[in-house]
Write an enzyme that holds these catalytic residues in place. Structure first.
Site, short mmCIF file in Angstrom:
data_model
loop_
_atom_site.label_atom_id
_atom_site.label_comp_id
_atom_site.label_asym_id
_atom_site.label_seq_id
_atom_site.Cartn_x
_atom_site.Cartn_y
_atom_site.Cartn_z
N MET A 134 12.11 24.24 3.02
CA MET A 134 11.56 23.60 1.91
C MET A 134 12.40 22.77 0.90
O MET A 134 12.04 21.58 0.62
CB MET A 134 10.68 24.50 1.23
CG MET A 134 9.75 23.82 -0.05
SD MET A 134 8.71 24.85 -1.01
CE MET A 134 7.64 25.37 0.18
N LYS A 145 0.76 -1.25 -0.02
CA LYS A 145 0.11 -0.10 0.04
C LYS A 145 0.95 1.25 0.09
O LYS A 145 1.96 1.26 0.31
CB LYS A 145 -0.83 -0.24 1.20
CG LYS A 145 -0.22 -0.01 2.60
CD LYS A 145 -1.09 0.06 3.75
CE LYS A 145 -0.36 0.12 5.09
NZ LYS A 145 -1.09 0.03 6.15
N TYR A 199 16.08 29.66 8.83
CA TYR A 199 15.28 30.32 9.05
C TYR A 199 15.04 30.43 10.53
O TYR A 199 15.41 29.51 11.39
CB TYR A 199 13.90 29.86 8.62
CG TYR A 199 13.48 30.04 7.19
CD1 TYR A 199 13.46 31.26 6.58
CD2 TYR A 199 13.55 29.04 6.27
CE1 TYR A 199 13.22 31.70 5.33
CE2 TYR A 199 13.19 29.20 4.97
CZ TYR A 199 13.15 30.75 4.46
OH TYR A 199 12.91 30.65 3.19
N ARG A 225 -10.58 -0.41 14.98
CA ARG A 225 -10.64 0.49 13.85
C ARG A 225 -11.39 0.05 12.58
O ARG A 225 -12.52 0.48 12.40
CB ARG A 225 -9.07 0.48 13.30
CG ARG A 225 -8.71 1.40 12.12
CD ARG A 225 -7.16 1.64 12.15
NE ARG A 225 -6.55 0.33 11.63
CZ ARG A 225 -5.54 0.33 11.11
NH1 ARG A 225 -4.58 1.37 11.28
NH2 ARG A 225 -5.04 -1.11 10.90
#
Length: 357
Positions: free
Chosen positions: A303, A35, A255, A130
């Site tokens: 990023m 998956k 940053y 679930r």
């Protein structure tokens, strides 16, 4: 020219990890879980490497169709089943197997009882809470399927919540007891064990095991490394240094100047950031390899770039190779430093990152 960051996929590692599954569960058939684009490794690439598995398990109907159209004849199981009655014609056409885990799916199967032939995995909620029928609902759901001429074969299944936690063996015992009581004395194929249960609970192996993360070389166990289990990383994410900065004492980098130099030091700027799938929340100190030697991330992940400490790697410079995770730098170690799991890092590889084999 493409950016230097890439994910190298190692099919031989996938094959070796599958062999470890068989070593632990020699009498079970293997349903390889592919998956989420095979945990980021690429659906068809992983399927080719894992072609000796007796089955594949995934979620997406379109991915299952791609497997069939690529020529794979194994059992292909849809782990969440179907969401709309129209999907049942596709499931039958492509000879897919489907999980059934709630009454609405039973009703949809009833509506096609004279127009389909399907193999079903009936899911019991044995404690995961679930997906699946409760122990009270399960017998009636099973009888409903047995009475439906559209259903050819039924396999009973459940999923363990705490198989990876060594201090929660009581939870596994309770779920296993719940499953055995619900299944009763009926002889039907059974599927229970995920990666952690394959490694820790041979009594849960049954007819089908469903390995996922261990196939990709990451450990499903909190206190046992992939290396200790003999697993090999099937993905290595690498890049290169594209710039070098020399910081003076108290200079910041990146940053927010989240990291400041305590003394003069060199910092390498690496092509790779959170838009490539590297975790933005990875803190200063997260391990990384530069020219095959361990060092650390410093500052905030941006990023498209991140920063590495070159203080102890004096010969590193622009163009030096960097391993973010994979061979020599376990993904589980990087994930632990970032406060997450290897599963998340592997699955988060961005589409823009080149995958090579």
């Amino acid at each position: 020219m493409s950016r230097p960051i890439q994910a190298l996929i190692d099919p031989a590692a996938l094959e070796r990890n599958l062999a470890i599954v068989r070593r632990h569960a020699p009498r079970s058939r293997v349903m390889a879980v592919i998956k989420a684009d095979a945990y980021g490794h690429g659906l068809l690439c992983a399927a080719e490497a894992l072609a000796e598995a007796e089955g594949f398990a995934l979620l997406e109907l379109d991915a299952a169709v791609r497997l069939r159209e690529a020529g794979y004849r194994q059992t292909i199981l849809l782990l969440e089943g179907f969401f709309d009655i129209d999907e049942l014609s596709w499931i039958e056409q492509y000879r897919l197997s489907t999980v059934v885990h709630h009454p609405e799916q039973l009703a949809m199967l009833e509506a096609v009882r004279r127009r389909a032939t399907l193999d079903v995995f009936l899911k019991l909620n044995s404690g995961m809470n679930r997906l699946g029928f409760t122990p009270t609902e399960f017998p009636a759901a099973l009888e409903h399927l047995k009475a439906n001429p559209a259903v050819r074969q039924i396999t009973l299944m459940t999923h363990f919540a705490c198989a990876d936690e060594p201090d929660r063996n009581d939870s596994i015992a309770a779920q296993l007891q719940c499953f055995n009581l619900a299944a009763g004395g009926r002889y039907m194929p059974r599927s229970l064990a995920n990666s952690a249960a394959i490694l820790r609970f041979p009594e849960a192996h049954a007819d089908w095991v469903r390995p996922g993360i261990m196939l990709y070389g990451s450990s499903p166990l909190a206190h046992t490394t992939a290396e200790q289990l003999g697993l090999q990383p099937a993905m290595t994410v690498s890049s290169r240094i594209i710039s070098v900065q020399t910081l003076r004492p108290n200079d910041g980098v990146g940053y927010g100047h989240a990291f400041r130099a305590g003394s003069s030091m060199r910092v390498g700027i690496v092509a790779g950031g959170y838009a490539d799938g590297y975790p933005r929340h990875a803190p200063t100190g997260t391990p990384v390899l530069v020219k095959g030697r361990r060092t650390r991330i410093v500052g905030r992940i941006s990023m498209d770039m991140l920063h590495v400490d070159l203080s102890e790697i004096e010969d590193a410079g622009v163009g030096s190779p960097v391993t973010l995770w994979g061979r020599g730098m376990p993904v589980d170690e990087v994930a632990r430093a970032a406060g997450t799991l290897g599963y998340e890092l592997l699955c988060a590889i961005a589409p823009r990152m080149q995958r090579v084999t």
